[in-house]
Design a protein around this motif. Structure first.
Motif, mmCIF file in Angstrom:
data_model
loop_
_atom_site.group_PDB
_atom_site.id
_atom_site.type_symbol
_atom_site.label_atom_id
_atom_site.label_comp_id
_atom_site.label_asym_id
_atom_site.label_seq_id
_atom_site.Cartn_x
_atom_site.Cartn_y
_atom_site.Cartn_z
ATOM 1 N N SER A 3 -54.006 -92.924 52.787
ATOM 2 C CA SER A 3 -53.551 -91.602 53.228
ATOM 3 C C SER A 3 -52.134 -91.358 52.724
ATOM 4 O O SER A 3 -51.345 -92.284 52.547
ATOM 5 C CB SER A 3 -53.600 -91.522 54.756
ATOM 6 O OG SER A 3 -52.777 -92.529 55.328
ATOM 7 N N HIS A 6 -46.435 -89.452 55.633
ATOM 8 C CA HIS A 6 -45.964 -88.288 56.376
ATOM 9 C C HIS A 6 -44.545 -87.927 55.929
ATOM 10 O O HIS A 6 -43.717 -88.802 55.687
ATOM 11 C CB HIS A 6 -45.989 -88.611 57.871
ATOM 12 C CG HIS A 6 -45.535 -87.481 58.731
ATOM 13 N ND1 HIS A 6 -46.276 -86.324 58.903
ATOM 14 C CD2 HIS A 6 -44.404 -87.319 59.459
ATOM 15 C CE1 HIS A 6 -45.621 -85.512 59.707
ATOM 16 N NE2 HIS A 6 -44.492 -86.093 60.055
ATOM 17 N N ARG A 12 -37.190 -82.805 54.949
ATOM 18 C CA ARG A 12 -37.681 -81.440 55.146
ATOM 19 C C ARG A 12 -36.753 -80.405 54.502
ATOM 20 O O ARG A 12 -37.205 -79.331 54.103
ATOM 21 C CB ARG A 12 -37.840 -81.150 56.637
ATOM 22 C CG ARG A 12 -39.003 -81.898 57.260
ATOM 23 C CD ARG A 12 -39.306 -81.441 58.669
ATOM 24 N NE ARG A 12 -40.477 -82.119 59.194
ATOM 25 C CZ ARG A 12 -41.736 -81.724 59.006
ATOM 26 N NH1 ARG A 12 -41.960 -80.615 58.306
ATOM 27 N NH2 ARG A 12 -42.750 -82.384 59.508
ATOM 28 N N ASP A 60 -47.843 -81.270 55.372
ATOM 29 C CA ASP A 60 -48.447 -82.542 54.980
ATOM 30 C C ASP A 60 -49.509 -82.348 53.900
ATOM 31 O O ASP A 60 -49.661 -83.187 53.005
ATOM 32 C CB ASP A 60 -49.055 -83.221 56.208
ATOM 33 C CG ASP A 60 -47.999 -83.683 57.193
ATOM 34 O OD1 ASP A 60 -46.852 -83.891 56.760
ATOM 35 O OD2 ASP A 60 -48.308 -83.829 58.384
ATOM 36 N N ASN A 63 -47.587 -81.803 50.626
ATOM 37 C CA ASN A 63 -46.918 -83.019 50.176
ATOM 38 C C ASN A 63 -47.912 -84.084 49.717
ATOM 39 O O ASN A 63 -47.548 -84.975 48.934
ATOM 40 C CB ASN A 63 -46.046 -83.576 51.303
ATOM 41 C CG ASN A 63 -45.126 -84.678 50.839
ATOM 42 O OD1 ASN A 63 -44.499 -84.570 49.790
ATOM 43 N ND2 ASN A 63 -45.045 -85.750 51.607
#
Length: 282
Positions: A3, A6, A12, A60, A63
């Motif tokens: 995965s 995060h 940010r 997410d 990204n």
């Protein structure tokens, strides 16, 4: 498949800067290279604020398109921070050793003597205060009290005050040193990043713009501009209550609703054959 990592809170701000660049590119392309379309333009199904809200909600997902570049950026940045922390720890340990030995880095003997006094004064004065106070108050319990008991107690309290003052001054000196070292520490500002971290950060932002941000904004505009067919309402025929899978039992009423009572017939009784006295047997 692993995965995607995060997005950290400290990244940010970079994500929002890339989003601003992507919005400017998309809106300029739709405006034909001019000043860009206005929110009321019929060729713009979504304005810049709506696109920004959609992109921030899908942070997410966007990204994830640049997951490899982001993982590489995080790895290089963490290695740089570990090296900086290790160097600072080594420098602090070396400075403490120099102070304990009375040797100052790039300083003369005067600074070394001050360092020795700063370390030994609280220890020696504290030990002297404890010894003098114990002896002085132990003599105070003896009757008659020796004449030296009062001077011992006075000396003990004097050394206790010296120990407290030296500890306070040493704490203030450590605080000033920490503030001075903290002001020169390595921060993750644009000017303080190492070349490796700067290059990894630039590669991540470029991949985030080309692989994640621009395709997402294009898809959002295309979906908003495509009219969706209205779904027809289901026909309202038939009973509203659903069929539960069983039916009522079929009862039939009797032909004669009145109950039939059993019929009884009276028995046949015959009167006895009585004769007169003349017919009586003799």
């Amino acid at each position: 498949m692993n995965s995607a990592p995060h997005l950290l809170n400290e990244d940010r701000q970079d994500f929002e800067h890339v989003l601003d660049d992507a919005l400017r590119i998309v809106l300029d392309d739709m405006g034909g290279g001019g000043s860009g379309p206005t929110p009321g333009d019929p060729g713009l199904p979504l304005n810049a604020e709506q696109l920004r809200t959609l992109a921030l909600a899908a942070t997410d997902e966007i990204n994830a398109a640049a997951a490899a570049e982001y993982e590489a950026y995080l790895a290089v940045r963490e290695e740089t921070r570990d090296a900086a922390r290790e160097a600072a720890r080594t420098r602090d340990n070396r400075a403490f050793g120099y102070a304990a030995m009375g040797v100052a880095d790039r300083s003369g003997s005067g600074a070394g003597l001050i360092a020795v006094l700063a370390v030994l004064t609280p220890l020696l004065s504290g030990a002297a205060a404890v010894i003098f106070l114990l002896i002085g108050y132990a003599m105070h319990a003896v009757s008659p009290e020796p004449a030296i008991a009062s001077p011992l107690r006075t000396a003990g309290w004097f050394f206790a005050a010296v120990a407290g003052a030296s500890v306070l001054l040493g704490g203030i000196g450590l605080l000033l040193t920490a503030l001075r070292d903290g002001s020169g520490a390595i921060h993750d500002g644009p000017d303080s990043l190492s070349p490796e971290v700067t290059q990894a950060r630039a590669r991540w932002r470029e991949a985030l713009l080309s692989l994640g941000m621009l395709p997402f904004l294009d898809d959002s505009l295309r979906d908003a501009a495509t009219p969706r067919p209205a779904t027809p309402a289901p026909p309202a025929t038939g009973p509203r209550m659903p069929h539960l899978g069983y039916s009522r039992p079929d009862f039939s009423s009797p032909q004669d609703p009145r109950p039939t009572a059993p019929r009884f017939s009276s028995p046949d009784f015959s009167s006895p054959d009585w004769g007169g006295p003349e017919h009586a047997p003799e």
